[in-house]
Design a protein around this motif. Sequence first.
Motif, short mmCIF file in Angstrom:
data_model
loop_
_atom_site.label_atom_id
_atom_site.label_comp_id
_atom_site.label_asym_id
_atom_site.label_seq_id
_atom_site.Cartn_x
_atom_site.Cartn_y
_atom_site.Cartn_z
N ARG A 1 -5.04 -14.80 7.83
CA ARG A 1 -3.60 -14.83 8.13
C ARG A 1 -3.33 -14.00 9.39
N PHE B 1 -0.20 -12.30 11.51
CA PHE B 1 1.20 -11.89 11.37
C PHE B 1 1.75 -11.55 12.75
N THR C 1 2.95 -7.23 4.59
CA THR C 1 3.00 -7.76 3.23
C THR C 1 2.87 -9.27 3.24
N ALA C 2 2.26 -9.78 2.19
CA ALA C 2 2.05 -11.23 2.10
C ALA C 2 1.74 -11.59 0.65
N TYR C 3 1.75 -12.89 0.36
CA TYR C 3 1.33 -13.34 -0.96
C TYR C 3 0.52 -14.61 -0.83
N LEU D 1 9.96 -9.84 1.48
CA LEU D 1 8.98 -10.75 0.90
C LEU D 1 9.62 -11.46 -0.29
N TRP E 1 9.36 -15.08 -2.78
CA TRP E 1 8.58 -16.26 -3.19
C TRP E 1 9.54 -17.33 -3.69
#
Length: 714
Positions: A531, A533, A546-548, A604, A606
């Motif tokens: 990834r 950013f 931050t990520a998911y 963040l 979802w």
Amino acid sequence: MRILRFSLLLLGAVPTVLPAQTRDYHNDSLVIARVEGGDVGARQQLAPIARDLAQVVAGKHADAPIDRLAARAALAMAGHVSSLDSAETPAEREWRAPAVRALRAALAADSGDVWSAGYLEAIAPYPFIWDDPDIELREMRALATRHPDLPRDLALTRIRLEVERGSLDSADAALRRLSPDAASPAIRGHVAAEVAFARGADSAGRAAYFGGVARIASDVDAAWYTRDLLWIAQDSELEQWHGLETAQRAAWLSAFWMRRDVADARMPGTRVAEQFRRWRQALRDYRWEADGSTAEGAPIGELQQSMIAPGDDFPMDESSYLAYAGKIGPASRILDDRGRMVLRHGDPALHSKLPDGQSVDMETLAWLTPDGPLLVGFSRPQNCVTRTTCISLTRYGMIARDRPMGDLMSLCNMDGELCALAGLAAIPNRGGGRGAASNRARLVQQNYTRMHQIAETTDGNAETYRDSLGAIVEGYGIPRGGVLIVFAIPARRLVPSGSVRDTLHLYTTRMRVLVADPARGMIVGAVDTVRTFHVSHPLSGDDFITAYLAVPAPTGDWQVSVVVSDTLHRNGTGERIASLPVVPFDGHTLRLGDPILGREGSGLTWNHGGESIPLNATNAWRKDEPAILTYAIDGLTPGHEYQTRIELWDAAGQPRTPRNVTSFTEQATAISQTLQRSLSLRELGPGNYRLVVHVKDVSTGTEVSRERRLAVRK
């Protein structure tokens, strides 16, 4: 066990002997034929003939027919010859060396001598060698030129030697020329896998390997795959493997390799490819002997007895050239103990930097594992004729010891404790220095013994990093649909990977998630991704990226392994969640999904199933900011009332009552519902807490509950 019985039908007719020169070779041939035909009485007459012929070969008499005659005489005197992985009889021990020397001489004199090459291969079947690997390969190539359709074992050995010596184009060509009936589909699949893995074509290698496994039809086929297991499998695993029916082998072997991928948090199929790479390296660098001399029958067991020397003191000083003390011998005559460790743990991370005089005879290597370093000392076997006179047997490899090998000061670069021991060892008789050295040495030796035992009984392929990335990882089960992994990566451990017009800064990380059942060796979900950013300014030391990742997986209770690292492979974090349920929402049974805790303004969110779900990658809140709780319920009965009770408990100790309780009752309007609540944390002090969510059907009394952890900071 491979036993060679003497029938000329076994390897083809023996070529005609040349006319007599200095002795009556025709009469010698008649006596040999009588013994080969079972005439026990002629054996006594043959003994002096066999010895004389062995002397002719030893005298470098380059005459292929006479060399073959000498080989026949020695083989007839031996009665039978076992392959190197089998026990040998006294007669064969006496006559193996003359037979092998004569066979090698015959092949060297006649490059098309399939008869001699066949016997050599049967005595030392690959991966054993009957000559220096480069010489053996040269002989194999010459044979293939003279005989395009070589016997199966010779043709396969030629291909595998090409792979071992790095001649991959030649290996490919030889494999393509292999006739369809030269090897079973299972054996052909294994050999094709060896070639493909050596080329770096891992996908093709795995396809060939497991395609071959699926075609195993006999014990001979299975033996090819058994060899891959012997170096690393636990005793219980080998017992299972040997007890399997043919039809069970493919599934078992797939699970065997998958269990190791799960344990190492690697992508499916990684370990089997790595194991083939390790095998090539071990054969190249750590053969037990490199000239095929053990094919002549070097008695390893007796050799070990001859190497036993009086016990040596520890700590060692600069004069400590230590003899092998009979601790652990080589597992076979193929690899020395360094090679066996490479098969278990991969490339050593550190090598001892010893003076030239010592580096030939001893070495200490270190492997880095997730559970700490493993340092193992190795020394070349020595033949000690007196207490102080030992000769290193340089034709052999090295044997693992329970202590570091080499002078202590040279080993300081690997283990600082040895530097202190070196200082104490230098003053053994002053003011109790010897006693202090002995006590410390005893502790060091116990640690080296422990590391050696761990190295001998474990294996792995886990990634190691110089430093921790310090990432925070949270995992949630997604009802019906997989797992959600949320990351928070400290920016201070990441180096910007570039910028665009000095206004857009790039940070790149690698993320890998495996969802698995380790007991069954089954990976049910996997993602390996990089990834990048984009941020508008360089991040400070207090910032997080931050990520998911949402990873599809079936319903069940899974182990989840997570690895996140920088792309330079310097800093990394590995986390393992032992149990993460993916709940089977079916519309009939009351079930509760994982409670997800988020924070407003975290940046963040979802989006799932039409719902916008706030996340909090750090899993920590200030007491003045609320936690946003999201949870899904299934199996509701519309019209029924459901009581929800949300409790916050101290995580430490054994509290009797919760610190905070929120309770409410609502009527269900659908079979499945996703609910979201804002929880105040103002009444909590800094610390770690357990959140427990209970949902109860008031009408039936059925109740379900789930929990998770959170942290409150100042």
